[in-house]
Write an enzyme that holds these catalytic residues in place. Sequence first.
Site, mmCIF file in Angstrom:
data_model
loop_
_atom_site.group_PDB
_atom_site.id
_atom_site.type_symbol
_atom_site.label_atom_id
_atom_site.label_comp_id
_atom_site.label_asym_id
_atom_site.label_seq_id
_atom_site.Cartn_x
_atom_site.Cartn_y
_atom_site.Cartn_z
ATOM 1 N N ASP A 8 0.848 -1.194 0.000
ATOM 2 C CA ASP A 8 0.000 0.000 0.000
ATOM 3 C C ASP A 8 0.886 1.247 0.000
ATOM 4 O OD1 ASP A 8 0.846 0.392 2.610
ATOM 5 O OD2 ASP A 8 -1.148 0.171 3.521
ATOM 6 N N HIS A 9 0.268 2.391 0.237
ATOM 7 C CA HIS A 9 0.979 3.682 0.169
ATOM 8 C C HIS A 9 2.111 3.808 1.180
ATOM 9 C CE1 HIS A 9 -2.311 3.890 3.055
ATOM 10 N NE2 HIS A 9 -1.548 4.728 3.738
ATOM 11 N N CYS A 65 2.788 -3.571 4.056
ATOM 12 C CA CYS A 65 1.965 -2.390 4.374
ATOM 13 C C CYS A 65 2.639 -1.725 5.577
ATOM 14 C CB CYS A 65 0.500 -2.761 4.597
ATOM 15 S SG CYS A 65 0.132 -3.792 6.023
ATOM 16 N N GLY A 66 1.893 -0.967 6.368
ATOM 17 C CA GLY A 66 2.531 -0.295 7.503
ATOM 18 C C GLY A 66 3.069 -1.286 8.516
ATOM 19 N N THR A 67 2.224 -2.231 8.903
ATOM 20 C CA THR A 67 2.634 -3.247 9.886
ATOM 21 C C THR A 67 2.845 -4.621 9.258
ATOM 22 O OG1 THR A 67 0.327 -3.832 10.283
ATOM 23 C CG2 THR A 67 1.286 -2.130 11.726
ATOM 24 N N GLY A 68 2.309 -4.824 8.085
ATOM 25 C CA GLY A 68 2.292 -6.147 7.454
ATOM 26 C C GLY A 68 1.045 -6.933 7.806
ATOM 27 N N HIS A 98 8.018 -24.757 8.124
ATOM 28 C CA HIS A 98 6.998 -25.440 8.952
ATOM 29 C C HIS A 98 5.574 -25.164 8.501
ATOM 30 C CE1 HIS A 98 9.657 -26.148 12.779
ATOM 31 N NE2 HIS A 98 10.265 -26.508 11.661
ATOM 32 N N ARG A 109 6.671 0.148 8.497
ATOM 33 C CA ARG A 109 6.824 0.994 9.686
ATOM 34 C C ARG A 109 7.450 0.209 10.845
ATOM 35 N NH1 ARG A 109 0.747 3.390 8.789
ATOM 36 N NH2 ARG A 109 1.298 4.845 7.128
ATOM 37 N N ARG A 132 5.541 -34.116 9.106
ATOM 38 C CA ARG A 132 4.517 -33.751 10.093
ATOM 39 C C ARG A 132 3.994 -32.341 9.854
ATOM 40 N NH1 ARG A 132 9.352 -32.822 12.662
ATOM 41 N NH2 ARG A 132 9.500 -30.972 13.984
ATOM 42 N N HIS A 133 4.844 -31.501 9.252
ATOM 43 C CA HIS A 133 4.406 -30.128 8.974
ATOM 44 C C HIS A 133 3.359 -30.118 7.859
ATOM 45 C CE1 HIS A 133 7.512 -28.837 11.652
ATOM 46 N NE2 HIS A 133 8.434 -29.480 10.934
ATOM 47 N N ARG A 136 -0.037 -30.853 9.196
ATOM 48 C CA ARG A 136 -0.665 -29.714 9.886
ATOM 49 C C ARG A 136 -1.173 -28.684 8.886
ATOM 50 N NH1 ARG A 136 4.408 -30.040 13.971
ATOM 51 N NH2 ARG A 136 3.581 -31.736 15.250
HETATM 52 C C1 RB5 Z 1 -2.203 2.452 6.528
HETATM 53 O O1 RB5 Z 1 -2.173 3.645 7.218
HETATM 54 C C2 RB5 Z 1 -2.022 1.281 7.491
HETATM 55 O O2 RB5 Z 1 -3.171 1.116 8.255
HETATM 56 C C3 RB5 Z 1 -1.689 0.031 6.729
HETATM 57 O O3 RB5 Z 1 -0.533 0.224 5.983
HETATM 58 C C4 RB5 Z 1 -1.398 -1.221 7.550
HETATM 59 O O4 RB5 Z 1 -0.487 -0.967 8.569
HETATM 60 C C5 RB5 Z 1 -2.551 -1.987 8.013
HETATM 61 O O5 RB5 Z 1 -2.431 -3.067 8.612
#
Ligand code: RB5
Length: 146
Positions: A8-9, A65-68, A98, A109, A132-133, A136
């Site tokens: 994303d952005h 993305c920001g956090t993934g 696994h 971020r 085994r993996h 699962r």
């Molecule tokens: C965008 O601001 C942010 O919410 C997105 O990149 C992401 O972190 C969502 O999980």
Amino acid sequence: MKIAIGNDHSAVDLKKEIITFVEGLGHETVNFGTDSTESCDYPIYGEKVGRAVAAGEADCGILICGTGVGISLAANKVKGIRCGVCSDTTTAHLIREHNHANVIAFGARIVGPEKAKDIVKAYLEAEPMGGRHQARVDMISKMEEQ
Ligand code: RB5
């Protein structure tokens, strides 16, 4: 390998660095992400990469993305996709070995470019371990049929 990449952005610059890095490792990339820093909706890109991998158009996927997290949640809604969020190299190789993850996600971020490259390399060099993996992973696939 052919690798689908989406973002994303919040991850435009990191995505570009990752594409250069991945191609430098000898892989082909397909860019499904945005190249604009204008605010956009991460589910669009998680779904695009998920669908490309599930359809066999790419061998695996990389999502940023920001956090993934958000983009991985979207990818995991696509049948056949196993996407894990990583911010360390140990998780990166273990989700392949696994969990047979066919998509990896991380946060622009959360991790810097050098750590992101280490994560991607650890993931791409790992192989599913089966055994085994596999059993699962099959249990998870079965849940998609219910
Ligand atoms: C965008 O601001 C942010 O919410 C997105 O990149 C992401 O972190 C969502 O999980």
